[in-house]
Design an enzyme around this catalytic site. Structure first.
Site, short mmCIF file in Angstrom:
data_model
loop_
_atom_site.label_atom_id
_atom_site.label_comp_id
_atom_site.label_asym_id
_atom_site.label_seq_id
_atom_site.Cartn_x
_atom_site.Cartn_y
_atom_site.Cartn_z
N HIS A 123 -40.02 -28.11 -7.42
CA HIS A 123 -41.43 -28.38 -7.70
C HIS A 123 -42.16 -27.12 -8.15
CE1 HIS A 123 -40.88 -32.32 -5.91
NE2 HIS A 123 -40.35 -31.76 -4.83
N ARG A 404 -55.40 -7.84 1.16
CA ARG A 404 -54.22 -7.36 1.87
C ARG A 404 -52.91 -7.82 1.24
NH1 ARG A 404 -56.95 -8.73 6.94
NH2 ARG A 404 -55.78 -10.67 6.88
N ASN A 407 -51.47 -6.90 -3.58
CA ASN A 407 -50.62 -5.79 -3.99
C ASN A 407 -50.24 -4.99 -2.74
OD1 ASN A 407 -49.41 -3.52 -5.10
ND2 ASN A 407 -50.88 -3.32 -6.76
N HIS A 411 -51.65 -1.41 -1.24
CA HIS A 411 -52.32 -1.63 0.04
C HIS A 411 -51.72 -0.76 1.14
CE1 HIS A 411 -52.60 -3.66 4.00
NE2 HIS A 411 -53.86 -3.78 3.66
N TYR A 419 -57.22 4.41 5.32
CA TYR A 419 -57.88 3.75 6.46
C TYR A 419 -57.42 4.31 7.80
CZ TYR A 419 -59.36 -0.06 9.53
OH TYR A 419 -59.92 -0.79 10.54
N SER A 442 -60.62 2.82 -3.98
CA SER A 442 -59.90 1.85 -4.82
C SER A 442 -60.72 1.45 -6.03
CB SER A 442 -59.55 0.63 -3.98
OG SER A 442 -58.82 -0.31 -4.73
N HIS A 446 -59.64 2.13 -9.95
CA HIS A 446 -59.55 1.02 -10.90
C HIS A 446 -60.47 1.25 -12.11
CE1 HIS A 446 -57.48 -1.19 -7.69
NE2 HIS A 446 -57.14 -2.08 -8.60
#
Length: 535
Positions: A123, A404, A407, A411, A419, A442, A446
């Protein structure tokens, strides 16, 4: 025979002489409704009730079993990984195996990519086939339009060749950045490791080494790529390749230093011996491995599947041509229209919704081509066994989970070195501030990559990522479990992609029609589409 006769007698006795305490069939009958119909309705209602109870029980059991299995597998693989890598506590009794702690970082285990597992289901495979059919339709329509309008059967790939232009400049600049990333941090670590344990000025040695390495990183991995891009006026994809590799090399070198320095400080060498450093071959393997977290060894597969590599390369090329057809057929004809006037309400709304479909297709193609095919190709070449480059982000009911799982490679780097390190330095007092700092970093990275790609500064990505993304982070958190929130997430993603494609395409053509007349700061950072007259 005796048993049969006894059962028949019992059945005969029950039907012929009903107990007085039980109501008869006639007493339960509803006026105007036959007993057989009433019995069938009750049976259907009871079946529906049983099916609902069954579904609820199965869902709860599945959730519980899934959590237990995930926890058991993770714990067992962590224990195996620690034992295989020789993580032994020499201070403990009898060199017992040290228990894995959260501060030890990411544990790599052998596992497939999720899409490889899902494509084994017919499927899900059909949905993939639908995208291939859409690509064939793009090709056929392009052939038909070119033949009708221009009388030729061979499609042009001018956009493709323009975007990937000047490959020689890309190659030699990449080789220079790669050579530095391989030798520079490794040489700096080796010299610092020798001096740190032999010198009485450990702090001064560490600060000096950090400053020198920082200057070298800034010169080679920051100034040099920007100079190459601007000096050689590279086309979009060539610029993007250099800027992305620039970011990747910086993240790789930082991870190598970050993971190695604590072990060099902790493990003091014996007198007359040099400090134990990672081998250059392990660092070289890490530079090509599809991860941004350095380890001296990773789980490896026993052999290379060359047919899997060839199939992935074909899919990557197919995705690139798919993107080419999307731009040629769905974007360029709309945004090159001379009648478009930027930033009128009607024009902006129509252009944004028109760009929603191509924007979403670009996002899915980028995810599939890079995070699945490209990373799995390098993983297969290196026999890298941990293929969890993403999770089931498409099932997310919150943007917290989406960020989360979209990527995992990036991350992990942001989580462990951004962090978690910030929480360690702040003694776990400012979790919200740590999250906001990670989001800001981030978003800036980007936006920098897109600025290099397009050749102009237009902070659409930064605003949607750092502002709207943070708002969604708090509004749509992990407490949202309903499928309704999954619909909200997909709607937001589609609108966001439409906004990105619309505004960046308009600015691209505004830069062409209304070139800059000066080099002042405000002229460089002010979008041309805000005041450019398309007439």
């Amino acid at each position: 025979m005796a048993a049969t006769d006894t059962s028949n007698n019992v059945r005969h006795r029950d039907t012929s002489a009903p107990q007085k305490d039980h109501p008869t069939e006639n007493s339960l009958s509803t006026p105007g409704v036959k007993p057989a119909e009433l019995h069938a309705d009750e049976l259907r209602n009871w079946r529906k009730h049983v099916e609902q109870v069954k579904a609820g029980i199965l869902e709860e059991v599945q959730d519980q079993l899934s959590g237990l299995l995930d926890r058991a597998i993770t714990e067992s693989m962590e224990s195996f990984s620690q034992h295989a890598n020789g993580h032994v506590d020499t201070n403990g009794p009898k060199n017992a195996t040290r228990v894995h702690k959260p501060e030890d970082g990411k544990v790599f285990i052998a596992r497939q990519s999720l899409l490889d597992e899902l494509f084994e289901i017919s499927h899900i495979r059909t949905i993939f086939n639908m995208f291939i059919a859409a690509l064939f339709l793009f090709i056929i329509s392009t052939f038909a339009v070119d033949y009708i309008d221009q009388g030729r059967l061979v499609p042009e790939f001018d956009l493709f060749f323009y975007a990937f232009g000047k490959p020689s400049v890309v190659l030699w600049s990449w080789m220079f950045m790669f050579t530095y990333t391989l030798l520079g941090p490794y040489f700096a670590l080796s010299v610092w490791g020798e001096l740190y344990h032999s010198s009485a000025w450990k702090t001064l040695v560490s600060i000096t080494a950090a400053l020198l390495l920082g200057v070298a990183e800034a010169a080679v991995l920051l100034v040099f790529p920007i100079y190459v891009i601007l000096h050689h006026q590279l086309p979009p994809v060539s610029r993007f390749i250099i800027s992305v590799e620039q970011i990747r090399f910086f993240m790789k070198s930082y991870s190598f230093i970050r993971e190695t320095v604590p072990s060099v400080i902790k493990n003091k060498p014996k007198e007359g011996f040099s400090p134990k450093l990672p081998t250059l071959s392990s660092y070289l393997y890490f530079l090509f491995a599809p991860t941004l977290i350095y380890r001296e060894s990773y789980p490896r597969n026993p052999y290379i599947r060359w047919n899997y590599i060839g199939l992935n390369l074909m899919k990557i090329m197919g995705s690139i041509f798919y993107l080419n057809f999307i731009l040629v057929r769905l974007c360029i004809p709309v945004f090159t229209n001379d009648n478009i006037k930027p930033f009128t309400t009607k024009t902006m709304v129509l252009a944004m919704f028109h760009a929603t479909l191509p924007g979403m297709l670009m996002m899915l193609l980028g995810f599939y081509a890079f995070l699945h095919c490209w990373l799995n190709t390098f993983a297969e070449l290196l026999r890298f066994a941990d293929r969890m480059f993403y999770k089931d982000w498409w099932n997310s009911t919150s943007f917290t989970n989406y960020y989360r799982t979209w990527n995992i490679v990036v991350h992990d780097w942001l989580f462990y070195y951004g962090y978690r390190d910030f929480l360690f330095l702040s003694k776990r007092k400012f979790r919200s501030a740590a999250m906001l700092i990670v989001f800001a970093i981030s978003a800036l990275v980007h936006e920098y990559a897109l600025t290099m790609l397009f050749g102009f500064f237009y902070p659409v990505m930064f605003c949607t990522f750092a502002v709207i993304g943070v708002m969604f982070q708090f509004a749509m958190n992990d407490k949202r479990k309903s499928h309704f929130w999954n619909i909200i997430m997909w709607t937001s993603l589609m609108l966001g992609q439409g906004i990105h494609v619309c505004l960046y395409c308009q600015e691209w053509y505004a830069q062409i029609r209304c070139p800059r007349t000066g080099t002042s700061f405000w002229e460089l950072v002010t979008p041309r589409s805000w005041f450019c007259d398309y007439q």
